[in-house]
Design a protein around this motif. Structure first.
Motif, PDB file in Angstrom:
ATOM      1  N   ALA A  88      12.398   6.935  22.963  1.00 24.39           N
ATOM      2  CA  ALA A  88      12.459   6.709  21.213  1.00 24.39           C
ATOM      3  C   ALA A  88      14.012   6.882  20.927  1.00 24.39           C
ATOM      4  O   ALA A  88      14.513   7.034  19.420  1.00 24.39           O
ATOM      5  N   PHE A  89      15.144   7.782  21.985  1.00 22.42           N
ATOM      6  CA  PHE A  89      16.464   8.393  20.811  1.00 22.42           C
ATOM      7  C   PHE A  89      17.032   8.045  22.415  1.00 22.42           C
ATOM      8  O   PHE A  89      17.499   8.228  22.903  1.00 22.42           O
ATOM      9  N   SER A  90      18.154   8.227  21.287  1.00 25.22           N
ATOM     10  CA  SER A  90      19.731   7.627  22.090  1.00 25.22           C
ATOM     11  C   SER A  90      19.964   8.965  23.352  1.00 25.22           C
ATOM     12  O   SER A  90      19.947  10.308  22.539  1.00 25.22           O
ATOM     13  N   GLU A  91      20.991   8.870  24.032  1.00 24.17           N
ATOM     14  CA  GLU A  91      21.295   9.578  24.610  1.00 24.17           C
ATOM     15  C   GLU A  91      22.423  10.867  24.053  1.00 24.17           C
ATOM     16  O   GLU A  91      21.841  11.942  24.947  1.00 24.17           O
ATOM     17  N   THR A  92      22.677  10.256  23.363  1.00 19.38           N
ATOM     18  CA  THR A  92      23.772  11.214  22.621  1.00 19.38           C
ATOM     19  C   THR A  92      22.729  12.666  21.753  1.00 19.38           C
ATOM     20  O   THR A  92      23.135  13.409  21.089  1.00 19.38           O
ATOM     21  N   MET A  93      21.595  11.928  21.101  1.00 21.25           N
ATOM     22  CA  MET A  93      20.773  12.726  20.077  1.00 21.25           C
ATOM     23  C   MET A  93      19.863  13.155  20.265  1.00 21.25           C
ATOM     24  O   MET A  93      19.345  14.402  19.967  1.00 21.25           O
ATOM     25  N   ILE A  94      19.232  13.236  22.126  1.00 22.42           N
ATOM     26  CA  ILE A  94      17.659  13.420  22.710  1.00 22.42           C
ATOM     27  C   ILE A  94      18.298  15.557  22.731  1.00 22.42           C
ATOM     28  O   ILE A  94      17.141  15.990  22.529  1.00 22.42           O
ATOM     29  N   ASP A  95      18.958  15.759  23.481  1.00 20.80           N
ATOM     30  CA  ASP A  95      19.792  16.494  23.682  1.00 20.80           C
ATOM     31  C   ASP A  95      19.289  17.800  22.400  1.00 20.80           C
ATOM     32  O   ASP A  95      18.663  18.523  22.328  1.00 20.80           O
ATOM     33  N   ALA A  96      19.763  17.407  21.901  1.00 19.60           N
ATOM     34  CA  ALA A  96      19.755  18.017  19.904  1.00 19.60           C
ATOM     35  C   ALA A  96      18.206  17.752  19.513  1.00 19.60           C
ATOM     36  O   ALA A  96      17.599  19.018  18.926  1.00 19.60           O
ATOM     37  N   GLU A  97      17.152  17.073  19.714  1.00 14.99           N
ATOM     38  CA  GLU A  97      15.610  16.059  19.491  1.00 14.99           C
ATOM     39  C   GLU A  97      15.049  17.926  20.266  1.00 14.99           C
ATOM     40  O   GLU A  97      13.994  17.877  19.266  1.00 14.99           O
ATOM     41  N   LEU A  98      15.045  17.423  21.396  1.00 12.71           N
ATOM     42  CA  LEU A  98      14.225  18.587  22.357  1.00 12.71           C
ATOM     43  C   LEU A  98      14.393  20.103  21.957  1.00 12.71           C
ATOM     44  O   LEU A  98      14.087  20.741  21.991  1.00 12.71           O
ATOM     45  N   PHE A  99      15.656  20.748  22.543  1.00 12.05           N
ATOM     46  CA  PHE A  99      16.135  21.610  22.740  1.00 12.05           C
ATOM     47  C   PHE A  99      16.580  22.291  21.165  1.00 12.05           C
ATOM     48  O   PHE A  99      16.831  23.152  21.031  1.00 12.05           O
ATOM     49  N   GLY A 100      17.055  21.679  20.128  1.00 14.85           N
ATOM     50  CA  GLY A 100      17.521  22.578  18.995  1.00 14.85           C
ATOM     51  C   GLY A 100      19.072  22.648  18.503  1.00 14.85           C
ATOM     52  O   GLY A 100      19.846  21.962  19.672  1.00 14.85           O
ATOM     53  N   HIS A 101      19.281  22.221  17.287  1.00 10.68           N
ATOM     54  CA  HIS A 101      21.044  22.311  17.626  1.00 10.68           C
ATOM     55  C   HIS A 101      21.408  23.549  15.804  1.00 10.68           C
ATOM     56  O   HIS A 101      20.695  23.960  15.215  1.00 10.68           O
ATOM     57  N   GLU A 102      22.661  24.003  16.695  1.00 13.23           N
ATOM     58  CA  GLU A 102      22.738  24.960  15.242  1.00 13.23           C
ATOM     59  C   GLU A 102      24.259  24.193  14.691  1.00 13.23           C
ATOM     60  O   GLU A 102      24.519  22.716  14.585  1.00 13.23           O
ATOM     61  N   THR A 103      24.423  24.778  13.379  1.00 14.51           N
ATOM     62  CA  THR A 103      24.972  24.220  11.910  1.00 14.51           C
ATOM     63  C   THR A 103      26.358  23.808  13.140  1.00 14.51           C
ATOM     64  O   THR A 103      27.097  24.499  13.606  1.00 14.51           O
ATOM     65  N   GLY A 104      27.062  23.036  13.021  1.00 16.45           N
ATOM     66  CA  GLY A 104      28.432  22.413  13.002  1.00 16.45           C
ATOM     67  C   GLY A 104      28.458  22.265  14.378  1.00 16.45           C
ATOM     68  O   GLY A 104      29.482  22.173  15.097  1.00 16.45           O
ATOM     69  N   ALA A 105      27.474  21.844  15.018  1.00 13.92           N
ATOM     70  CA  ALA A 105      27.173  21.855  16.444  1.00 13.92           C
ATOM     71  C   ALA A 105      27.856  19.959  17.086  1.00 13.92           C
ATOM     72  O   ALA A 105      28.512  19.774  17.988  1.00 13.92           O
ATOM     73  N   THR A 107      29.359  16.007  15.003  1.00  9.47           N
ATOM     74  CA  THR A 107      29.062  15.612  14.111  1.00  9.47           C
ATOM     75  C   THR A 107      27.842  15.166  12.860  1.00  9.47           C
ATOM     76  O   THR A 107      26.997  14.370  13.385  1.00  9.47           O
ATOM     77  N   GLY A 108      27.804  16.086  12.114  1.00 10.22           N
ATOM     78  CA  GLY A 108      26.377  15.611  10.728  1.00 10.22           C
ATOM     79  C   GLY A 108      25.746  16.327  11.144  1.00 10.22           C
ATOM     80  O   GLY A 108      24.512  16.580  10.011  1.00 10.22           O
ATOM     81  N   ALA A 109      25.529  17.544  11.925  1.00 10.69           N
ATOM     82  CA  ALA A 109      25.093  18.656  11.755  1.00 10.69           C
ATOM     83  C   ALA A 109      25.542  19.775  10.930  1.00 10.69           C
ATOM     84  O   ALA A 109      25.974  20.915  11.408  1.00 10.69           O
ATOM     85  N   VAL A 110      25.289  19.498   9.700  1.00  8.29           N
ATOM     86  CA  VAL A 110      25.432  20.563   8.684  1.00  8.29           C
ATOM     87  C   VAL A 110      24.373  21.870   8.389  1.00  8.29           C
ATOM     88  O   VAL A 110      25.072  22.264   7.442  1.00  8.29           O
ATOM     89  N   GLN A 111      23.359  21.640   9.133  1.00 10.96           N
ATOM     90  CA  GLN A 111      22.144  22.771   9.335  1.00 10.96           C
ATOM     91  C   GLN A 111      21.696  22.684  10.032  1.00 10.96           C
ATOM     92  O   GLN A 111      21.494  21.859  11.118  1.00 10.96           O
ATOM     93  N   SER A 112      21.327  24.348  11.073  1.00 13.03           N
ATOM     94  CA  SER A 112      20.843  24.530  12.280  1.00 13.03           C
ATOM     95  C   SER A 112      19.248  23.812  12.502  1.00 13.03           C
ATOM     96  O   SER A 112      18.572  23.484  10.960  1.00 13.03           O
ATOM     97  N   ARG A 113      18.736  23.256  13.454  1.00 14.25           N
ATOM     98  CA  ARG A 113      17.402  23.074  13.490  1.00 14.25           C
ATOM     99  C   ARG A 113      17.571  22.504  14.849  1.00 14.25           C
ATOM    100  O   ARG A 113      17.509  23.220  15.495  1.00 14.25           O
ATOM    101  N   ALA A 114      15.625  22.825  14.681  1.00 12.94           N
ATOM    102  CA  ALA A 114      14.644  24.374  15.879  1.00 12.94           C
ATOM    103  C   ALA A 114      14.595  22.897  16.455  1.00 12.94           C
ATOM    104  O   ALA A 114      14.509  21.675  15.916  1.00 12.94           O
ATOM    105  N   GLY A 115      14.240  22.651  17.498  1.00 11.43           N
ATOM    106  CA  GLY A 115      13.963  21.278  18.234  1.00 11.43           C
ATOM    107  C   GLY A 115      12.621  21.725  18.791  1.00 11.43           C
ATOM    108  O   GLY A 115      11.438  22.340  18.007  1.00 11.43           O
TER     109      GLY A 115
END
Length: 398
Positions: A88-105, A107-115
């Motif tokens: 259901a996710f694009s190849e560019t987004m699935i990493d952040a969706e599964l494992f989370g991301h930090e602010t600025g990781a 473009t568009g990652a304006v705040q950190s988020r748990a995966g």
């Protein structure tokens, strides 16, 4: 044919009611009346008590998520059950969706988020269509499973995890490994415990009880309480091949209740495709009884077709002729023709098209976009389905 079944043997798993949701996005009921199904449930409940990673194999619509939810319920884990579709996710987004991301990781990652792994801490994470996971992400998933910790995108800090992983696929991962579309080490890590969900046509004892269940679900909604299946309708249900499995059965019963008269579902109300009726068994010939036929379960489709060698030769001749003519962008044109044909033959179904061509769904989406069959609009991200409790019904009768 009697409109009854052995109630004490029947057990039913259903998803929580969601009147606002779509009617048949996924299989919403899984019944264990057929002996093969009953054995599967017993095996699943034994596996549930362990902490082993589980790989569920089964065709689309067989109820893989229902089994995954039951594994979580029976495990006694206190955390949530979360279900994620890897396709259901694009190849560019699935990493952040599964494992989370930090602010600025990115473009568009304006705040950190748990995966999803962090969100499922203490519970169970169900990864559906695991075969669609890109190879680069397979490496990271393997490390998460081995080290029991996750590192968010854009971070160097590891976060410990207590998550049980249940994965599911409708493709043969062993074939995907052989084709180098799936990592062998990840396959062995995922398949510590495996559950194979048989297709609905392979467990005929579940067909009529499931049909009656869906009659009971949709009848009251359609002012058709107490509707019955005529004997001819029951036989038609048993004779059908059910390529869409439980999900298709639900849709068929739902439609039949809309058009039936006097509360009796006739065979004509089911609108089954005649060409998909189950083939009658062929009597054994003397040659067949003395020499067993070779299995075609994993056979090359070309080798199973008597006309395939001739077709392959025609294809080779055509390719030589095209190469000799030196047309512009030959590979692009051939690829476009193949993608268009596969997409049309499967009724514009991305998953089935990908399976037909032997590629992942993400690769298929890329091909469809390249050849103008899919726009570039991003797919909506599915919301977490946390806190849903699976209901295990007691034996029931109609």
């Amino acid at each position: 044919m009697p409109d009854s079944f052995d109630a004490p043997r029947a057990r039913l798993l259903t998803l929580p009611e969601s009147p606002a949701g779509a009617l048949s996005i996924r299989a919403k009921a899984l019944l264990f009346h057929d002996p093969r199904s009953a054995a599967l449930l017993e095996q699943a409940e034994r596996i549930a008590r362990s902490e082993a990673t589980v790989l569920i194999n089964g065709e689309t619509g067989t109820g893989k998520e229902l089994i995954a939810r039951h594994l979580h319920t029976q495990s006694g884990r206190k955390g949530p059950f979360l279900a994620v579709n890897c396709g259901a996710f694009s190849e560019t987004m699935i990493d952040a969706e599964l494992f989370g991301h930090e602010t600025g990781a990115y473009t568009g990652a304006v705040q950190s988020r748990a995966g999803w792994f962090e969100a499922a801490n203490g519970g169970t994470l169900f990864l559906d269509e695991i075969g669609d996971l890109p190879l680069a992400l397979q490496v990271k998933l393997l490390r998460v499973l081995q080290e029991r910790q996750v590192v968010r995108l854009g971070s160097r800090r590891s976060i410990p995890l207590d998550v049980r992983l249940v994965a599911a696929t409708n493709i043969d991962l062993r074939e995907a490994v052989a084709a180098q579309h799936f990592r062998a080490d990840l396959y062995y890590r995922l398949s510590v415990a495996t559950l194979a969900l048989p297709a609905l046509r392979e467990r005929p004892g579940d067909i009529l009880p499931l049909a009656r269940h869906f009659v009971g679900v949709y009848g009251p909604r359609l002012s058709c309480s107490g509707a019955l299946l005529a004997p001819e309708a029951q036989q038609a249900l048993l004779d059908y091949a059910w390529p869409g499995n439980i999900r298709e059965l639900e849709n068929v019963i739902h439609f039949a209740l809309i058009v039936c008269r006097d509360g009796i579902v006739q065979a004509g109300d089911l609108k089954l495709v005649p060409s998909l009726a189950r083939a009658a068994p062929t009597p054994a010939t003397p040659a067949a009884t003395t020499e067993p036929a070779a299995s075609t379960e994993h056979a090359d489709p070309a080798s199973a077709d008597p006309a395939a060698p001739g077709a392959a030769q025609q294809l080779a001749t055509l390719a030589s002729s095209l190469l000799a003519a030196r047309p512009a962008q030959l590979l692009h044109k051939l690829e476009a023709a193949l993608v268009h044909a596969a997409f049309a033959q499967t009724g514009e179904n991305q998953v089935q098209s990908a399976r037909l061509l032997g590629v992942t769904r993400n690769t298929m989406r890329t091909l469809l976009k390249r050849h103008g069959l899919l726009d570039d609009a991003p797919e909506p991200e599915p919301a977490p389905r946390a806190g849903d409790e699976l209901r295990l019904h007691p034996p029931f009768a109609h």
